[in-house]
Scaffold this motif. Structure first.
Motif, PDB file in Angstrom:
ATOM      1  N   LYS A 121      12.703  27.052-113.111  1.00 40.17           N
ATOM      2  CA  LYS A 121      13.079  27.363-111.726  1.00 40.17           C
ATOM      3  C   LYS A 121      13.817  26.171-111.137  1.00 40.17           C
ATOM      4  O   LYS A 121      13.372  25.025-111.273  1.00 40.17           O
TER       5      LYS A 121
ATOM      6  N   GLY B 239      17.260  25.065-104.338  1.00 36.06           N
ATOM      7  CA  GLY B 239      18.578  25.337-103.781  1.00 36.06           C
ATOM      8  C   GLY B 239      19.511  24.144-103.662  1.00 36.06           C
ATOM      9  O   GLY B 239      20.733  24.313-103.633  1.00 36.06           O
TER      10      GLY B 239
ATOM     11  N   ASP C 173       9.695  29.732-105.818  1.00 33.86           N
ATOM     12  CA  ASP C 173       8.641  29.227-106.714  1.00 33.86           C
ATOM     13  C   ASP C 173       7.675  30.360-107.064  1.00 33.86           C
ATOM     14  O   ASP C 173       7.206  30.476-108.195  1.00 33.86           O
TER      15      ASP C 173
ATOM     16  N   SER D  39      12.895  20.486-109.059  1.00 30.25           N
ATOM     17  CA  SER D  39      13.271  20.308-107.663  1.00 30.25           C
ATOM     18  C   SER D  39      14.216  19.110-107.541  1.00 30.25           C
ATOM     19  O   SER D  39      14.803  18.669-108.533  1.00 30.25           O
ATOM     20  N   ASP D  40      14.370  18.581-106.322  1.00 33.53           N
ATOM     21  CA  ASP D  40      15.242  17.416-106.143  1.00 33.53           C
ATOM     22  C   ASP D  40      14.444  16.109-106.116  1.00 33.53           C
ATOM     23  O   ASP D  40      14.972  15.069-105.786  1.00 33.53           O
TER      24      ASP D  40
ATOM     25  N   GLY E 273       8.973  14.729-109.270  1.00 29.61           N
ATOM     26  CA  GLY E 273       7.685  15.368-109.498  1.00 29.61           C
ATOM     27  C   GLY E 273       6.906  15.282-108.199  1.00 29.61           C
ATOM     28  O   GLY E 273       7.504  15.084-107.128  1.00 29.61           O
ATOM     29  N   VAL E 274       5.578  15.405-108.298  1.00 31.09           N
ATOM     30  CA  VAL E 274       4.762  15.244-107.092  1.00 31.09           C
ATOM     31  C   VAL E 274       4.563  13.743-106.888  1.00 31.09           C
ATOM     32  O   VAL E 274       4.183  13.025-107.819  1.00 31.09           O
ATOM     33  N   LEU E 275       4.839  13.261-105.678  1.00 32.00           N
ATOM     34  CA  LEU E 275       4.762  11.828-105.384  1.00 32.00           C
ATOM     35  C   LEU E 275       3.498  11.526-104.575  1.00 32.00           C
ATOM     36  O   LEU E 275       3.056  12.367-103.770  1.00 32.00           O
TER      37      LEU E 275
ATOM     38  N   VAL F 199      -0.419  14.449 -97.950  1.00 33.29           N
ATOM     39  CA  VAL F 199       0.546  13.822 -98.887  1.00 33.29           C
ATOM     40  C   VAL F 199       1.399  14.902 -99.555  1.00 33.29           C
ATOM     41  O   VAL F 199       2.601  14.721 -99.763  1.00 33.29           O
ATOM     42  N   ILE F 200       0.779  16.022 -99.865  1.00 30.83           N
ATOM     43  CA  ILE F 200       1.543  17.174-100.396  1.00 30.83           C
ATOM     44  C   ILE F 200       1.670  18.168 -99.255  1.00 30.83           C
ATOM     45  O   ILE F 200       0.663  18.661 -98.737  1.00 30.83           O
ATOM     46  N   GLU F 201       2.929  18.468 -98.871  1.00 29.73           N
ATOM     47  CA  GLU F 201       3.124  19.372 -97.726  1.00 29.73           C
ATOM     48  C   GLU F 201       4.364  20.232 -97.924  1.00 29.73           C
ATOM     49  O   GLU F 201       5.083  20.110 -98.907  1.00 29.73           O
TER      50      GLU F 201
ATOM     51  N   GLY G 265       7.395  22.537 -98.663  1.00 30.26           N
ATOM     52  CA  GLY G 265       7.835  23.212 -99.898  1.00 30.26           C
ATOM     53  C   GLY G 265       7.053  22.760-101.120  1.00 30.26           C
ATOM     54  O   GLY G 265       6.822  23.544-102.045  1.00 30.26           O
TER      55      GLY G 265
ATOM     56  N   LYS H 102       4.933  24.905-103.891  1.00 26.39           N
ATOM     57  CA  LYS H 102       5.263  24.729-105.311  1.00 26.39           C
ATOM     58  C   LYS H 102       4.021  24.418-106.148  1.00 26.39           C
ATOM     59  O   LYS H 102       3.785  25.060-107.167  1.00 26.39           O
TER      60      LYS H 102
HETATM   61  N1  LIG Z   1       3.880  14.783-102.249  1.00 24.70           N
HETATM   62  C1  LIG Z   1       5.165  15.188-102.332  1.00 24.70           C
HETATM   63  N2  LIG Z   1       5.904  14.824-103.406  1.00 24.70           N
HETATM   64  C2  LIG Z   1       7.202  15.181-103.510  1.00 24.70           C
HETATM   65  N3  LIG Z   1       7.846  15.922-102.582  1.00 24.70           N
HETATM   66  C3  LIG Z   1       7.164  16.338-101.488  1.00 24.70           C
HETATM   67  C4  LIG Z   1       5.787  15.990-101.325  1.00 24.70           C
HETATM   68  N4  LIG Z   1       5.360  16.548-100.158  1.00 24.70           N
HETATM   69  C5  LIG Z   1       6.409  17.181 -99.615  1.00 24.70           C
HETATM   70  N5  LIG Z   1       7.503  17.071-100.406  1.00 24.70           N
HETATM   71  C6  LIG Z   1       8.809  17.658-100.093  1.00 24.70           C
HETATM   72  O1  LIG Z   1       8.966  18.820-100.888  1.00 24.70           O
HETATM   73  C7  LIG Z   1      10.339  18.921-101.273  1.00 24.70           C
HETATM   74  C8  LIG Z   1      10.428  19.847-102.473  1.00 24.70           C
HETATM   75  O2  LIG Z   1      10.109  21.178-102.052  1.00 24.70           O
HETATM   76  P1  LIG Z   1      11.300  22.188-101.712  1.00 24.70           P
HETATM   77  O3  LIG Z   1      12.193  21.606-100.664  1.00 24.70           O
HETATM   78  O4  LIG Z   1      10.723  23.520-101.458  1.00 24.70           O
HETATM   79  O5  LIG Z   1      12.073  22.125-103.083  1.00 24.70           O
HETATM   80  P2  LIG Z   1      12.951  23.191-103.872  1.00 24.70           P
HETATM   81  O6  LIG Z   1      13.978  23.703-102.892  1.00 24.70           O
HETATM   82  O7  LIG Z   1      13.523  22.370-104.978  1.00 24.70           O
HETATM   83  O8  LIG Z   1      12.012  24.243-104.337  1.00 24.70           O
HETATM   84  C9  LIG Z   1      10.753  17.496-101.523  1.00 24.70           C
HETATM   85  O9  LIG Z   1      12.163  17.317-101.435  1.00 24.70           O
HETATM   86  C10 LIG Z   1       9.998  16.751-100.420  1.00 24.70           C
HETATM   87  O10 LIG Z   1      10.780  16.678 -99.247  1.00 24.70           O
END
Ligand SMILES: Nc1ncnc2c1ncn2[C@@H]1O[C@H](COP(=O)(O)OP(=O)(O)O)[C@@H](O)[C@H]1O
Ligand SMILES: CC(=O)N[C@@H](CCC(=O)OP(=O)(O)O)C(=O)O
Length: 260
Positions: free
Chosen positions: A11, A14, A164, A182-183, A186-188, A211-213, A215, A219
């Protein structure tokens, strides 16, 4: 079953469609994998293009928990941006890299059942796997399906599905290996460092901490659902990173492993 016998469900987000170099690299990687006999399904988003098109038409974007609230008047623009523009931009990049593809959406050939997810989100779809015969036929011909996340309900209503979540349903349908590109690499963590692997309780903690929020929350939750259902890790990595793409083509693990 060797890993090559499993279909790879890849996957892409965008932001890829706004990066010529990224698309060329990704399609070259797909061409290499196909030449090695690896079957690949490419599922795509297109959130950025949707934002642009809504803005150009004087419409606002509202998101709830990472999902786009989709009022009926926005649906033609969203379907055009995802099933039209994004899908064809990717097909053009595939053809340029010598990859024969079939552009499709979740609405094709009974792939999924689609229902409205939550009235508050408007025309957002919740999908479950239904019939894999068409996509398996396309794969058996050596073609790469390029699938947009537009679905249609049994009442004939167009529905907008998060890409996703579209990828998870296709991974279930073909019992494939899922990689979400994604861009970000990975998960940061809170300091911006790549997290090597995550399980359910670690994900819950990082979501609670904020920390994870947005998009990324959608995902990792999609990834976790497939990882737990199939008892295999799902990878979250970046299409931007040439080294990650090269490793992926070798069948190596990349980015963050979401583990059952
Ligand atoms: N813990 C995290 N690690 C990485 N990215 C995160 C985290 N929390 C939020 N994000 C955000 O999520 C984005 C990726 O999700 P999304 O924009 O939906 O990607 P895509 O369009 O590739 O599916 C990242 O560019 C970042 O801004
Ligand atoms: C319901 C919902 O949120 N649909 C998404 C579908 C596209 C998508 O998911 O695109 P990315 O992968 O680029 O984020 C949207 O309208 O943006």
């Amino acid at each position: 079953m060797s890993t090559k016998d499993k279909v790879l469900v890849l996957k892409v987000g965008g932001a890829l469609m706004q990066c010529e170099m990224g698309m060329a690299r990704l399609m070259d990687t797909a061409a290499k994998m196909l030449a090695q006999g690896q079957k690949v399904v490419l599922v795509h988003g297109g959130g950025y293009l949707v934002d642009e098109q809504l803005k150009a038409n004087g419409m606002d974007t509202v998101k709830l928990d990472g999902l786009r609230v989709t009022p009926p008047e926005q649906m033609p623009i969203i379907a055009g941006a995802l099933a039209g523009m994004s899908n064809k931009i990717l097909q053009a990049a595939a053809i340029k890299a010598g990859v024969a593809s079939v552009g499709m959406s979740l609405a094709d050939a009974n792939l999924v059942d689609a229902v409205i997810k939550d009235e508050r989100l408007g025309l957002v779809g919740d999908v479950s796997p239904k019939d894999g015969s068409y996509i398996n036929f396309v794969l058996s011909q050596g073609w790469m399906p390029i699938v947009s996340s537009i679905a249609v309900s049994s009442e004939g209503q167009l529905l907008n599905v998060n890409a996703d979540q579209a990828a998870t349903v296709l991974a279930k349908l073909v019992r494939g290996k899922l990689v979400l590109l994604s861009d970000v690499s990975g998960v940061l963590d809170g300091k911006g460092q790549l997290i090597a692997s995550l399980n359910r309780s670690e994900i819950d903690d990082l979501v609670k901490l904020g920390v994870i929020e947005k998009g990324m929350k959608v995902k990792v939750e999609a990834a976790l659902e497939v990882a737990e259902l199939m008892g295999q890790p799902v990878q979250v990595a970046s299409w931007r990173d040439a080294a990650q793409l090269a490793a992926l083509a070798q069948g190596e693990a990349v980015g963050t492993q979401i583990k059952p």
